[in-house]
Enzyme design. Structure first.
Site, PDB file in Angstrom:
ATOM      1  CB  CYS A  38      13.553  -1.728  -0.827  1.00  0.00           C
ATOM      2  SG  CYS A  38      13.866  -2.151  -2.561  1.00  0.00           S
TER       3      CYS A  38
ATOM      4  CB  CYS B  87      10.696  -2.031  -3.287  1.00  0.00           C
ATOM      5  SG  CYS B  87      12.107  -3.122  -3.087  1.00  0.00           S
ATOM      6  CG  ASP B  88       8.641   0.407  -0.906  1.00  0.00           C
ATOM      7  OD1 ASP B  88       7.945  -0.347  -1.611  1.00  0.00           O
ATOM      8  OD2 ASP B  88       9.119   0.070   0.177  1.00  0.00           O
TER       9      ASP B  88
END
Ligand code: NAP
Length: 314
Positions: free
Chosen positions: A139, A142-143
């Site tokens: 992701c 997300c990261d």
């Protein structure tokens, strides 16, 4: 056999938010939360596989994914939600009360909320298990932030891979897009975007065949699919973007789903094709796939369920 007004199948952000809301509405939900897997010692969905979550509102300093899910669960328990730490093995939604089995144990419910989520397809490498969340990610939203100034790689050739690679150029100094063929599957406009981005380098006809690093990722072996030649790519991040698979096998032939297996819900609601069965979270969303959107749709499912049950009894 035990009967509950509501059974929630699945325990990611969607299912647990639905549990908090239905519990607070005195619907005594039973959450059949799934079971530990090879990559996680607890159920709780994809956040159990991540490290730090920095974009969930309310946590200005971030929170670890597993800790966030423990908090969700405790909040649901506080209001009376009950949990069964097993996987549903069979269902019968053909009549009410609806029925769900965990092996030989039967549970019945007036309403069902399906929140079984989706899983990212992985490369199938043994190192994935210990490096997921430690340099290996599924992701970018997300990261990506953790890879400022780093050299990283994205695997895949579809729209997701291009989208992730393009997004990651905001942070990374260089993104190598590794694709197993010599042409992309992604839409033309996405392809043009990637191919014209000076920070993205294409590595055609290649697959990642090994990941390196004990505590955190330090590189990947890339193998040419035509020649078998191997090279070491010194990256600190690898994003796998080769597609997702919704966890809907249990509902095949019962709940309406798209060709790719995602459940179909009535637009703007969590109603499925069966009255009294609702779906929320990634199992019915292949667009946003965020913890916060899953939680939001879990709340919608709880409210839809509560109102539907009220209408039945009224
Ligand atoms: P996808 O279209 O199925 O693409 C998966 C890609 O991963 C393909 O290029 C495939 O290679 C590759 N792949 C699959 N298994 C692999 C493996 N084991 N090793 C290496 N490579 C592998 O999946 P997606 O990109 O997640 O997209 C899913 C759907 O969402 C699509 O309909 C897409 O259009 C849509 N989507 C749209 C947007 C957007 O419009 N903004 C963004 C994201 C997704 P091959 O090409 O060789 O099969």
């Amino acid at each position: 056999m035990s009967h509950h007004p509501v059974i929630i199948i699945g325990s990611g952000p969607a299912g647990l938010t639905a549990a908090i809301y239905t519990a607070r509405a005195n619907l005594a939900p039973l959450v059949i939360e799934g079971e530990p897997s090879s990559t996680s010692d607890q159920p709780g969905g994809q956040l159990m596989l991540t490290t730090e979550v920095e974009n969930f509102p309310g946590f200005p300093n971030g929170i670890m994914g597993p800790e966030l899910m423990v908090n969700f669960r405790e909040q649901a328990m506080r209001f009376g939600a009950e949990f069964v730490t097993e996987k549903v093995t069979a269902i019968d939604f053909s009549e009410r009360p609806f029925r769900a089995w965990v092996r030989n144990v039967e549970y019945t419910a007036d309403a069902i909320i399906v929140s079984t989520g989706a899983q990212s397809l992985m490369l199938g490498l043994p190192e994935e298990q210990h490096l997921l969340g430690h340099g290996l990610s599924t992701c970018a939203t997300c990261d990506g932030f953790f890879f400022r100034g780093h050299e990283i790689a994205v695997v895949g050739g579809g729209d997701s891979a291009i989208e992730e690679a393009s997004f990651l150029t905001k942070f990374a100094s260089k993104v190598t897009l590794i694709h197993r063929r010599d042409s992309l599957r992604a839409s033309k406009i996405m392809q043009d975007r990637a191919l014209s981005n000076p920070k993205i380098t294409m590595h055609w006809n290649a697959t990642v065949t090994a990941l390196h690093g004990t505590d955190t990722l330090v590189g990947a072996t890339v193998t040419d699919v035509n020649t078998g030649e191997e090279s070491l790519l010194p990256v600190t991040g690898v994003f796998v973007a080769i597609g997702h698979r919704p966890n809907t096998d249990l509902f095949k032939g019962v709940l309406d789903m798209e060709d790719n297996g995602y459940l179909i819900t009535r637009p703007g609601s969590t109603y499925t094709n069966i009255d009294g069965v609702f779906a929320c979270g990634d199992v019915q969303d292949h667009t946003y796939r965020q913890a916060i959107t899953a939680a939001g749709s879990g709340c919608m499912a709880a409210i839809d369920t509560e109102r539907w049950l009220e209408a039945q009894h009224g």
